[in-house]
Design a protein around this motif. Structure first.
Motif, short mmCIF file in Angstrom:
data_model
loop_
_atom_site.label_atom_id
_atom_site.label_comp_id
_atom_site.label_asym_id
_atom_site.label_seq_id
_atom_site.Cartn_x
_atom_site.Cartn_y
_atom_site.Cartn_z
N THR A 85 53.19 44.87 81.22
CA THR A 85 52.99 43.53 80.65
C THR A 85 53.99 43.19 79.55
OG1 THR A 85 51.43 44.42 79.03
CG2 THR A 85 50.52 43.63 81.13
N ASP A 86 54.59 44.20 78.97
CA ASP A 86 55.47 44.00 77.82
C ASP A 86 56.62 45.01 77.90
OD1 ASP A 86 56.48 43.06 75.45
OD2 ASP A 86 54.74 43.57 74.23
N TYR A 87 57.78 44.63 77.37
CA TYR A 87 58.96 45.50 77.46
C TYR A 87 59.81 45.31 76.21
CZ TYR A 87 63.45 47.36 79.10
OH TYR A 87 64.62 48.06 79.24
N VAL A 88 60.36 46.43 75.73
CA VAL A 88 61.26 46.36 74.60
C VAL A 88 62.36 47.40 74.77
CG1 VAL A 88 59.90 47.97 73.21
CG2 VAL A 88 61.43 46.39 72.07
N ALA A 89 63.59 47.04 74.42
CA ALA A 89 64.73 47.96 74.41
C ALA A 89 65.40 47.85 73.05
CB ALA A 89 65.71 47.63 75.53
N MET A 90 65.62 48.98 72.41
CA MET A 90 66.21 48.99 71.07
C MET A 90 67.33 50.02 71.00
SD MET A 90 63.07 48.67 68.35
CE MET A 90 61.76 49.56 69.16
N ARG A 117 55.68 53.50 80.05
CA ARG A 117 56.98 54.01 80.48
C ARG A 117 57.88 54.09 79.26
NH1 ARG A 117 62.09 52.20 82.06
NH2 ARG A 117 63.03 53.20 83.89
N LEU A 118 58.56 55.22 79.11
CA LEU A 118 59.47 55.44 77.97
C LEU A 118 60.76 56.02 78.52
CD1 LEU A 118 60.19 55.95 74.91
CD2 LEU A 118 59.02 58.15 75.17
N SER A 119 61.88 55.46 78.11
CA SER A 119 63.16 56.01 78.55
C SER A 119 64.12 56.10 77.37
CB SER A 119 63.78 55.18 79.66
OG SER A 119 64.40 54.02 79.15
N ILE A 120 64.96 57.11 77.43
CA ILE A 120 66.01 57.33 76.44
C ILE A 120 67.33 57.45 77.19
CG2 ILE A 120 66.88 58.76 74.56
CD1 ILE A 120 64.18 57.65 73.88
N MET A 121 68.35 56.69 76.80
CA MET A 121 69.68 56.77 77.41
C MET A 121 70.66 57.22 76.35
SD MET A 121 71.51 56.37 80.13
CE MET A 121 73.27 56.36 80.49
N VAL A 122 71.34 58.36 76.61
CA VAL A 122 72.25 58.95 75.64
C VAL A 122 73.62 59.14 76.28
CG1 VAL A 122 72.70 60.93 74.17
CG2 VAL A 122 70.36 60.14 74.49
N VAL A 168 70.14 54.10 73.73
CA VAL A 168 69.08 53.12 73.98
C VAL A 168 67.72 53.80 74.16
CG1 VAL A 168 68.39 51.13 75.37
CG2 VAL A 168 70.81 51.75 75.22
N ILE A 169 66.70 53.21 73.56
CA ILE A 169 65.31 53.58 73.83
C ILE A 169 64.63 52.35 74.42
CG2 ILE A 169 64.67 53.05 71.43
CD1 ILE A 169 62.34 55.02 71.75
N THR A 170 63.91 52.52 75.52
CA THR A 170 63.16 51.42 76.12
C THR A 170 61.70 51.84 76.28
OG1 THR A 170 63.29 51.94 78.50
CG2 THR A 170 65.22 50.91 77.48
N LEU A 171 60.81 50.87 76.13
CA LEU A 171 59.38 51.12 76.30
C LEU A 171 58.75 49.97 77.05
CD1 LEU A 171 60.10 51.66 72.92
CD2 LEU A 171 58.07 53.08 73.31
N ALA A 172 57.85 50.31 77.95
CA ALA A 172 57.05 49.31 78.64
C ALA A 172 55.58 49.60 78.36
CB ALA A 172 57.32 49.33 80.14
N SER A 173 54.77 48.54 78.29
CA SER A 173 53.34 48.70 78.03
C SER A 173 52.55 48.10 79.19
CB SER A 173 52.95 47.98 76.73
OG SER A 173 51.55 48.02 76.54
N GLY A 228 72.38 43.67 70.56
CA GLY A 228 71.05 43.59 69.99
C GLY A 228 70.01 44.14 70.93
N GLY A 229 68.74 44.04 70.50
CA GLY A 229 67.64 44.54 71.31
C GLY A 229 67.13 43.51 72.29
N VAL A 230 66.15 43.94 73.10
CA VAL A 230 65.53 43.06 74.10
C VAL A 230 64.03 43.21 73.97
CG1 VAL A 230 65.18 42.66 76.56
CG2 VAL A 230 67.46 43.23 75.72
N ARG A 231 63.32 42.08 73.87
CA ARG A 231 61.85 42.08 73.86
C ARG A 231 61.38 40.98 74.79
NH1 ARG A 231 57.11 42.01 70.58
NH2 ARG A 231 55.40 42.06 72.09
#
Length: 513
Positions: free
Chosen positions: A253-258, A172-177, A269-274, A226-229
């Motif tokens: 299983t994994d998530y990051v927001a930068m 999953r990939l998201s972009i918030m602008v 914001v860009i977020t990715l889930a794996s 800051g980011g979230v992992r």
């Protein structure tokens, strides 16, 4: 202590491969040659060029697409036909190669998206091995192809595809602008691997007050915290946002927001889930982080375009905004058109402001302007400007003057029906409307540095004068003789009147609401 790291020079090296080389796609031979040339270029993966005489597939030249490299020259692109399927811009050639690329001049290289394998045994496979190949492929795409994506949705789709191709297990990939819009705070673009499709959503300012946003990684990052992992399957998480449980239910299983930081300092914001059992690797996240600056610039271009469009539409209207965006930005730019002109004035404004007070009066005025604007748009016209408590709108005739006149009359009727529903203190609100038709100039006027896109002409002046006469009509609508005799429209003559600054007497007509 100063940084003494030596950065390698940018280089291009070529060598002829000894022995036959075969390029394949799913077992289908694309080219087979004993004269193939291997090219190595700094920060790019190695590529193999084949003589045209050794190709086994049909090439269709792309006449209008080129790219330029200061080392290799101008690349011509080709569509490649493989078993009846056309792959767009899947091959290129430097027909007039520059000095460093002379050995591959006139030869053809296939894109990595088209190739499934190169058959040449272990020797050449070792030549092709590149420990930094994933980074090179992604950076190459960002620099060369990504800027040509036509929409943020296309960019997001391509970005997800590229992540997967370089081994980033993103599900999953998201972009918030963020945006500059009176109603929309920002736009989100979400890609899901299960559907391999990008969905777009708009976030209103009201949405930002809801718990779904207030307690989300998006807000955390957008606020500059800051980011979230988070490893989603761990029991002791540093962060606990509700969306994490939803993602786990989807198999993440994994998530990051930068942050994607724009040049004006805003935190997008860009977020990715794996969904990989082990989540993202350090190399994965390092690569994403390294590319985030370039990604931010690409999305910022789309945001700036969208902001320009929304601001122009907000202040000028959609039709006029489109003309300005198309380049009609000089004094005198415009057209002479036939149009129905509607001038609508809120009645008893001075009295209402005194009775209601400033705050309540502004609420009433905004409700009135919203009613008139929505109605005009609904009927096919466009509000050109607000003039205090009045509006000026046009209905361009094109090839059908009668239709434009009927649209204007329908808008006037709907406005008059809606006005009494707007609270106005002791009495219902009311408006006076003038309608005229004729040739007008639709374009830019003003000084050299300050322009106004408006409509000028006798019809505009007559419509404004008729609005004054509309106050004496039972329906509040006064029209010029141009509206007499329209199919299905019954009009009532109010007699001839002298309009201010209009030569001669004008016969005025009205219509029932």
């Amino acid at each position: 202590m100063p940084d003494t790291t030596i950065v390698p020079a940018y280089e291009i090296e070529t060598e002829t491969i000894v022995g036959p080389v075969t390029a394949l796609r799913n077992g289908k031979i694309l080219a087979q040659s004993k004269e193939a040339v291997l090219m190595r270029e700094t920060r790019l993966g190695p590529t193999i060029y084949f003589p045209k005489k050794d190709l086994s597939v049909e090439l269709i030249k792309q006449p209008d697409f080129r790219t330029f490299c200061p080392f290799k020259g101008t690349a011509t692109y080709w569509d490649v036909v493989v078993e009846g399927e056309v792959h767009s811009k899947a091959a290129w050639s430097y027909e007039n190669a520059l000095l460093e690329a002379k050995p591959v001049g006139g030869m053809v290289c296939f894109s990595q998206n088209l190739l499934s394998e190169i058959d040449k045994g272990n020797e050449v496979k070792e030549h092709l091995a590149d420990p930094d190949e994933n980074r090179s492929a992604l950076v190459d795409w960002l620099l060369r192809a990504a800027p040509f994506c036509s929409t943020p949705e296309d960019l997001t789709q391509e970005l997800a595809t590229r992540f997967l191709e370089v081994g980033i297990a993103v599900s999953r990939l998201s972009i918030m602008v963020w945006s500059l819009h009176p109603q929309t705070a920002g736009y989100g673009y979400v890609w899901r691997k299960a559907k391999n499709k990008v969905s777009t959503f708009e976030a209103s300012y009201e949405n930002l007050l809801l718990p779904g946003y207030q307690n989300s990684p998006l807000k955390h990052v957008a606020d500059g915290l800051g980011g979230v992992r988070v490893q989603l399957l761990e029991k002791d998480r540093e962060f606990s946002f509700p969306i994490f449980d939803e993602l786990v239910a989807e198999g993440a299983t994994d998530y990051v927001a930068m942050p994607l930081i724009f040049s004006n300092g805003t935190f997008n914001v860009i977020t990715l889930a794996s969904d990989h059992p082990e989540g993202f690797t350090t190399a994965n996240l390092g690569l994403i982080f390294e590319c985030s600056g370039s990604l931010a610039r690409l999305y910022e271009v789309f945001a700036l375009r969208g902001n320009a469009r929304s601001l122009l539409e907000t202040y000028l209207g959609k039709r006029t905004a489109l003309r300005v965006l198309d380049g009609e930005i000089r004094r005198g730019d415009g057209d002479i058109v036939d149009a129905a002109v509607l001038f609508c004035d809120l009645r008893h404004s001075t009295k209402l402001e005194t009775e209601l007070g400033r705050e309540d009066y502004l609420a009433l005025l905004n409700a009135f302007l919203e009613l008139t604007t929505d109605t005009v748009n609904q009927c096919g016209g466009e509000v050109l400007k607000f003039i205090g408590d009045a509006i000026l709108a046009i209905f361009p005739a094109g090839n059908n003057p009668e239709a434009a006149k009927l649209q204007a009359v329908e808008a006037a009727r709907l406005i008059q029906r809606g006005c009494p529903k707007i609270p106005a203190g002791k009495e219902p609100s009311a408006s006076a409307i003038g309608l005229a038709f004729g040739e007008v100039t639709y374009g830019n006027i003003g000084s050299k540095e300050r322009l106004d896109f408006t409509v000028l002409g006798a019809a505009a002046n007559v419509a404004a004068r008729l609005a004054d006469k509309g106050k004496a009509a039972e329906s509040g609508i006064a029209m010029s003789e141009d509206f007499k005799g329209l199919a299905g429209l019954q009009t009532l003559s109010l007699g001839k009147r002298q309009l201010r600054n209009v030569a001669g007497e004008t016969e005025i007509f009205s219509v029932n609401v």
